[in-house]
Design a protein around this motif. Sequence first.
Motif, PDB file in Angstrom:
ATOM      1  N   THR A   1       0.831  -1.201   0.000  1.00  0.00           N
ATOM      2  CA  THR A   1       0.000   0.000   0.000  1.00  0.00           C
ATOM      3  C   THR A   1       0.867   1.253   0.000  1.00  0.00           C
ATOM      4  N   VAL A   2       1.901   1.273   0.845  1.00  0.00           N
ATOM      5  CA  VAL A   2       2.808   2.421   0.880  1.00  0.00           C
ATOM      6  C   VAL A   2       3.594   2.520  -0.426  1.00  0.00           C
ATOM      7  N   LEU A   3       3.993   1.374  -0.968  1.00  0.00           N
ATOM      8  CA  LEU A   3       4.701   1.369  -2.245  1.00  0.00           C
ATOM      9  C   LEU A   3       3.832   2.006  -3.333  1.00  0.00           C
ATOM     10  N   GLU A   4       2.560   1.706  -3.335  1.00  0.00           N
ATOM     11  CA  GLU A   4       1.642   2.323  -4.305  1.00  0.00           C
ATOM     12  C   GLU A   4       1.598   3.833  -4.120  1.00  0.00           C
ATOM     13  N   THR A   5       1.584   4.292  -2.868  1.00  0.00           N
ATOM     14  CA  THR A   5       1.585   5.731  -2.608  1.00  0.00           C
ATOM     15  C   THR A   5       2.824   6.381  -3.200  1.00  0.00           C
ATOM     16  N   LEU A   6       3.985   5.743  -3.032  1.00  0.00           N
ATOM     17  CA  LEU A   6       5.232   6.286  -3.569  1.00  0.00           C
ATOM     18  C   LEU A   6       5.224   6.303  -5.094  1.00  0.00           C
ATOM     19  N   ILE A   7       4.651   5.278  -5.698  1.00  0.00           N
ATOM     20  CA  ILE A   7       4.538   5.246  -7.164  1.00  0.00           C
ATOM     21  C   ILE A   7       3.707   6.427  -7.650  1.00  0.00           C
ATOM     22  N   LEU A   8       2.566   6.646  -7.010  1.00  0.00           N
ATOM     23  CA  LEU A   8       1.688   7.746  -7.418  1.00  0.00           C
ATOM     24  C   LEU A   8       2.353   9.098  -7.171  1.00  0.00           C
ATOM     25  N   ARG A   9       3.108   9.206  -6.103  1.00  0.00           N
ATOM     26  CA  ARG A   9       3.804  10.464  -5.843  1.00  0.00           C
ATOM     27  C   ARG A   9       4.807  10.774  -6.947  1.00  0.00           C
ATOM     28  N   GLU A  10       5.546   9.752  -7.382  1.00  0.00           N
ATOM     29  CA  GLU A  10       6.537   9.967  -8.436  1.00  0.00           C
ATOM     30  C   GLU A  10       5.886  10.315  -9.771  1.00  0.00           C
ATOM     31  N   ARG A  11       4.634   9.961  -9.938  1.00  0.00           N
ATOM     32  CA  ARG A  11       3.906  10.317 -11.155  1.00  0.00           C
ATOM     33  C   ARG A  11       3.236  11.682 -11.045  1.00  0.00           C
ATOM     34  N   GLY A  12       3.359  12.314  -9.878  1.00  0.00           N
ATOM     35  CA  GLY A  12       2.741  13.615  -9.685  1.00  0.00           C
ATOM     36  C   GLY A  12       1.276  13.563  -9.334  1.00  0.00           C
ATOM     37  N   VAL A  13       0.763  12.392  -8.989  1.00  0.00           N
ATOM     38  CA  VAL A  13      -0.656  12.232  -8.666  1.00  0.00           C
ATOM     39  C   VAL A  13      -0.969  12.805  -7.288  1.00  0.00           C
TER      40      VAL A  13
END
Length: 612
Positions: free
Chosen positions: A153-165
């Motif tokens: 779940t946290v990994l998904e948050t980091l992925i979205l952050r790197e995409r600017g979401v």
Amino acid sequence: MDLKPEIRRPLFQRTACLTTRKTSLAIITLAALWVLGWHVYEAEFYFSLAMQSPQAISAKLGCPFPLPNHLLKERPLCPSEGPLRKSSKKLDAFLSERASHPDIDSLSIAVVTPYGTIFERGYGVLKANETVSQKPVSRHSIYRIASITKMFTVLETLILRERGVLNFDDPVEMFLPELEIPVYGWSEYLNGGKNSSLGTRPRITLRQLASHMSGIGRDYPPFDIGEWPQIPSTSTLRRMQSQGSLPLPERGQRTFAELVKSINKYPLINLPYDYPIYSNSGMDLLGLSNVAANKLRAGSNSGNEPQSHEELVKRDIFDPLGLNGSFYRVPYGTSLVEDLAVPNQSHEWADITFDDAEAPAGGQYSSLADLETVMQTILDPVTNNGVISEHVVREWLHPLFTWKNNLQEVGAPWEIMTIENNVRLYMKGGNLPGYHSEFVLVPEYQYGIIVLVTGTYQNTAAIVQEAASLYQPAIRSLLENRVNNAYVGRWVVSSSSIEKGETTTAQVKLINGALYLTELIVRGHDVLKIIEDSDFDLHKPYPIALWNTGRPNEFRLAFGRKSLNNDPSAGCMPYWVSIDNGLFSRGAPIDLVYWEGDELVYPSGGVRLARA
């Protein structure tokens, strides 16, 4: 059952690029004024270390730095190396005995490096609830991983952050406007009041949800046990004991509306960022925020985006990494069902489905093989095509809170403990009735440990500690061997590259498990002696620790400060505040050394040295 390890070879090797540079004595002398000193003869120094306390030794050796672990990428660990082979034999004996007890139905374990496994075994049967089938577990057996789900779940948050979401410090209400975190405390709540001396509503961010620092309680809605302190009924106690870390199946699926209503009603356990409160509910909010943020970013096309946490993680993690044995709902009608590990007791938990308001905290299934893939992408995201960059991984693997005993720390969502030489284990454990698991990263030494268990045995951390106690010394010794081969020894300039009679030499040593420069002479000038006799505050008449910069073969010299270096209470402060004070020569910092190919380069002095 012995699962055959598979080792992948490294995809890159260190390269050499040779250059030359002319120097002048005047610039060398200026550079020498800030390098390092050697106050006593080496024999006297090492004898004195043997006669002093650990605190005094620490002061004299400065601030030791972790060894450069990139050498474990250039020359990966191999299971056949002597120390690892011995550790594997001992661990297999320990696990064979431990798994023979009736509290373990099955146990799958792997010790993983970025390039393969150095230990992988399975013990016990796949479906312990069946009397006929005795099929053993394998690396493809699928377990409920419980709270290891939080790492995804946290990994998904980091992925979205790197995409600017989204941003990690966005308030949760930005994506879940239904939330109205109470400002009142328990006294006011229980007395029917809604006012609070806090004045403003607490600001809860995604980072706080990821690290259990939001103050939100563990599980909402709470479970009412009736009158207290009267002893609850037997049936109530049994329900409580079987509850695990998430709601009971007989309570039904918790809806998003129920979760929000409960969080909006009850006071926070403590104020955000005060100290961690383990919160399944907070992690569920993080997963729901991820979905909402992704849809918000899509705007009018949100209907084409994942509509649930399950769909979002599948799109961004499972599919890109090829995780074929990972999911949130048992895929009936497929062959994966045959690989599902089932405990003898609490076997009904094998296929309980958590809805989207519960799944982010603990609803995931996965296999040893899939978790090995994930671990390898975290340990080396470049070589293994990770879903986040190496820069994000370095940020992720850091503590956010330290408990007063200094033995445990908390990250996002890591449960961090330290072992010998203050080496950190970044752990994420999980427990549900019948399922117990650990996912552990040791980034300093480029390996990790995965443990998956069915049965009533819950202390998977003890298995991790046993594995770490066997492998950590072995891996450390192998890394020290690689460091010795790459850096340790006497380095000199050949007669063809320097005038006759002018000595240029350096000595690099491994002392107490850390790398040090103990001598530096440039064209006959003892740089260390010059520094000792200078009036510069940056000065240390002892071995100088080599601090790796994170780039292969590049180091800074940790000089410290003359007034603080011998004070044990100053710790590492004099050293990290003194790195790179802005003094350059020949275009390079004068505390910089690096290796190119088979040469040691001191660029500010304009010299390149080869091993003697």
